[in-house]
Design a protein around this motif. Structure first.
Motif, PDB file in Angstrom:
ATOM      1  N   ARG A  40       0.806  -1.221   0.000  1.00  0.00           N
ATOM      2  CA  ARG A  40       0.000   0.000   0.000  1.00  0.00           C
ATOM      3  C   ARG A  40       0.841   1.275   0.000  1.00  0.00           C
ATOM      4  O   ARG A  40       1.993   1.283   0.390  1.00  0.00           O
ATOM      5  N   ARG A  41       0.176   2.354  -0.412  1.00  0.00           N
ATOM      6  CA  ARG A  41       0.726   3.707  -0.291  1.00  0.00           C
ATOM      7  C   ARG A  41      -0.210   4.454   0.652  1.00  0.00           C
ATOM      8  O   ARG A  41      -1.416   4.571   0.386  1.00  0.00           O
ATOM      9  N   ALA A  42       0.330   4.923   1.766  1.00  0.00           N
ATOM     10  CA  ALA A  42      -0.503   5.580   2.766  1.00  0.00           C
ATOM     11  C   ALA A  42       0.364   6.467   3.658  1.00  0.00           C
ATOM     12  O   ALA A  42       1.589   6.358   3.671  1.00  0.00           O
ATOM     13  N   LEU A  43      -0.315   7.337   4.396  1.00  0.00           N
ATOM     14  CA  LEU A  43       0.316   8.165   5.415  1.00  0.00           C
ATOM     15  C   LEU A  43      -0.260   7.740   6.761  1.00  0.00           C
ATOM     16  O   LEU A  43      -1.486   7.688   6.929  1.00  0.00           O
ATOM     17  N   ILE A  44       0.614   7.420   7.692  1.00  0.00           N
ATOM     18  CA  ILE A  44       0.202   7.071   9.052  1.00  0.00           C
ATOM     19  C   ILE A  44       0.704   8.165   9.981  1.00  0.00           C
ATOM     20  O   ILE A  44       1.890   8.479  10.000  1.00  0.00           O
ATOM     21  N   ILE A  45      -0.222   8.746  10.729  1.00  0.00           N
ATOM     22  CA  ILE A  45       0.116   9.768  11.708  1.00  0.00           C
ATOM     23  C   ILE A  45       0.053   9.123  13.086  1.00  0.00           C
ATOM     24  O   ILE A  45      -1.019   8.704  13.528  1.00  0.00           O
TER      25      ILE A  45
END
Length: 110
Positions: free
Chosen positions: A77-82
């Motif tokens: 996947r391509r994602a941003l995790i904060i």
């Protein structure tokens, strides 16, 4: 985002979470709406960090090997995790972030 791992530092109450949420909101289009906010403020046991991250991403946190299941989920996947409010669990949060960073090249972390 060119950098895959960015840390926001500062004293409590200066608005780090507000900045992180603004960045996440602005990055929604870049990550095809795959931006996840993980609040670790209520986690008291470092062993629960992986489960909380997995749960926030929609991965069953009850898996026998949550770390491997989480990494398998994230790898393609391509994602941003904060990751928010992890000061009290910094060593474990850093360990989890490092595992994700090393195993899932399409994941960016704030």
């Amino acid at each position: 985002m060119e950098q895959r791992l960015i840390t926001i530092l500062g004293a409590g109450g200066i608005g780090k979470t507000t900045v992180a949420l603004a960045v996440g909101h602005a990055a929604l289009a870049d990550f095809s709406d795959a931006v996840f906010f993980v609040d670790l403020s209520t986690v008291s046991d470092k062993e629960n960090v992986i489960g909380v991250v997995a749960s926030a991403l929609g991965v069953d946190p009850r898996s026998v090997d949550r770390r491997d299941v989480l990494l398998d989920f994230l790898r393609p996947r391509r994602a941003l995790i904060i990751l928010d409010s992890c000061e009290h669990l910094i060593e474990k949060a850093a360990e989890v972030a490092d595992s994700i960073f090393q195993s899932a090249p399409g994941i960016h972390m704030l």
